[in-house]
Enzyme design. Structure first.
Site, PDB file in Angstrom:
ATOM      1  N   HIS A  95       0.807  -1.220   0.000  1.00  0.00           N
ATOM      2  CA  HIS A  95       0.000   0.000   0.000  1.00  0.00           C
ATOM      3  C   HIS A  95       0.842   1.273   0.000  1.00  0.00           C
ATOM      4  CE1 HIS A  95      -3.679  -2.203   0.382  1.00  0.00           C
ATOM      5  NE2 HIS A  95      -3.325  -2.758   1.523  1.00  0.00           N
ATOM      6  N   GLU A 114      -5.395 -11.618   7.832  1.00  0.00           N
ATOM      7  CA  GLU A 114      -6.179 -10.392   7.655  1.00  0.00           C
ATOM      8  C   GLU A 114      -7.492 -10.610   6.908  1.00  0.00           C
ATOM      9  OE1 GLU A 114      -3.914  -7.681   5.211  1.00  0.00           O
ATOM     10  OE2 GLU A 114      -3.087  -9.293   4.005  1.00  0.00           O
TER      11      GLU A 114
END
Length: 254
Positions: free
Chosen positions: A45, A146
């Site tokens: 990210h 996650e």
């Protein structure tokens, strides 16, 4: 240094790291000199390309204290190999949903016959000898937990040979548990229960429990909970916080 770090962590050591998402090697070098055990470069990210990752790892090396960690952009031999060849001492692999995903991540960090990593150490060869087994032993690989599928397959993932640790992405895990936002307090109890499951799996399989944290205060809590590989915030978040803080002080004087 990377071999010492890996050995220390596998022996039960604790590390507090910092998260870098911007392509700013001078700032990364400054942060790396503040005392963190590792600096993590976010290729998933973060606003960083391949050359930015190399420059960040060079900056971390220049600080001569912490080790460089890379969260790779994807679970692939190419992405993991490039991070390790560039000098990363550990990789955090996102979106590990199954034991097969975890096994693929491990294989990408190991040279044949133990794995699938192609030999071309580049920068990592400056600190690690030419024997593939020596290089294999110096690298840590952590699988991110996650997603709903990753949480459902937690025990199978944790049992994968060669995996060094599990790393919780709190925002995605909160969403995976039904949160409306990445910090939704309505799923706090489920989130805490999931963290206890991760810690239990790590204890059972002798893995390093890792997690991201939004602040030093939260990092302190996670360390007290039993996590041993804890990252703090990010450079971009802290830049914004510092700018807002000083602006508010300046304007309050008028």
């Amino acid at each position: 240094m990377s071999a010492d770090f890996a050995a220390r962590m596998r022996a039960g050591g604790t590390a507090v790291g910092y998260w870098v998402v911007t392509d700013n090697p001078i700032a990364t070098e400054r942060v790396a000199m503040t005392g963190y055990d590792y600096i993590a470069v976010d290729m998933q990210h973060g606003l960083i390309g391949y050359q930015g990752m190399v420059h960040a790892l060079l900056a971390i090396s220049a600080a001569n204290a912490p080790v460089g960690v890379v969260r790779v952009g994807e679970n692939s031999v190419a992405a993991i190999g490039r991070a390790l060849d560039s000098g990363a001492s550990a990789v955090i692999v996102p979106l590990v949903n199954t034991a097969a995903d975890a096994a693929a991540a491990v294989a990408a960090t190991r040279y044949p016959p133990a794995g699938a990593r192609s030999y071309g150490p580049m920068r990592s060869g400056l600190r690690i000898g030419p024997a593939p087994a020596e290089a294999d032993a110096s690298v840590l690989v952590l699988a991110m937990i996650e997603t709903p599928q990753g949480l459902a397959n937690l025990d199978e993932i944790a049992a994968v040979p060669g995996l060094d640790g599990l790393y919780v992405g709190p925002s995605d895990l909160t969403l995976a548990l039904g949160g409306v936002t990445p910090t939704d307090p309505s799923v706090a109890m489920d989130f805490d229960a999931a963290l206890r499951r991760v810690l239990a799996a790590c204890r059972q399989h002798d893995l390093i429990p890792g997690i991201h944290s939004a602040s030093g205060e939260i990092a302190q809590k996670r360390l007290a909970d039993g996590f041993r590989f804890v990252s703090v915030a990010s450079d971009l978040v802290h830049l914004e916080h510092a700018a807002r803080h000083h602006l508010s002080i300046a304007r309050s004087a008028s």
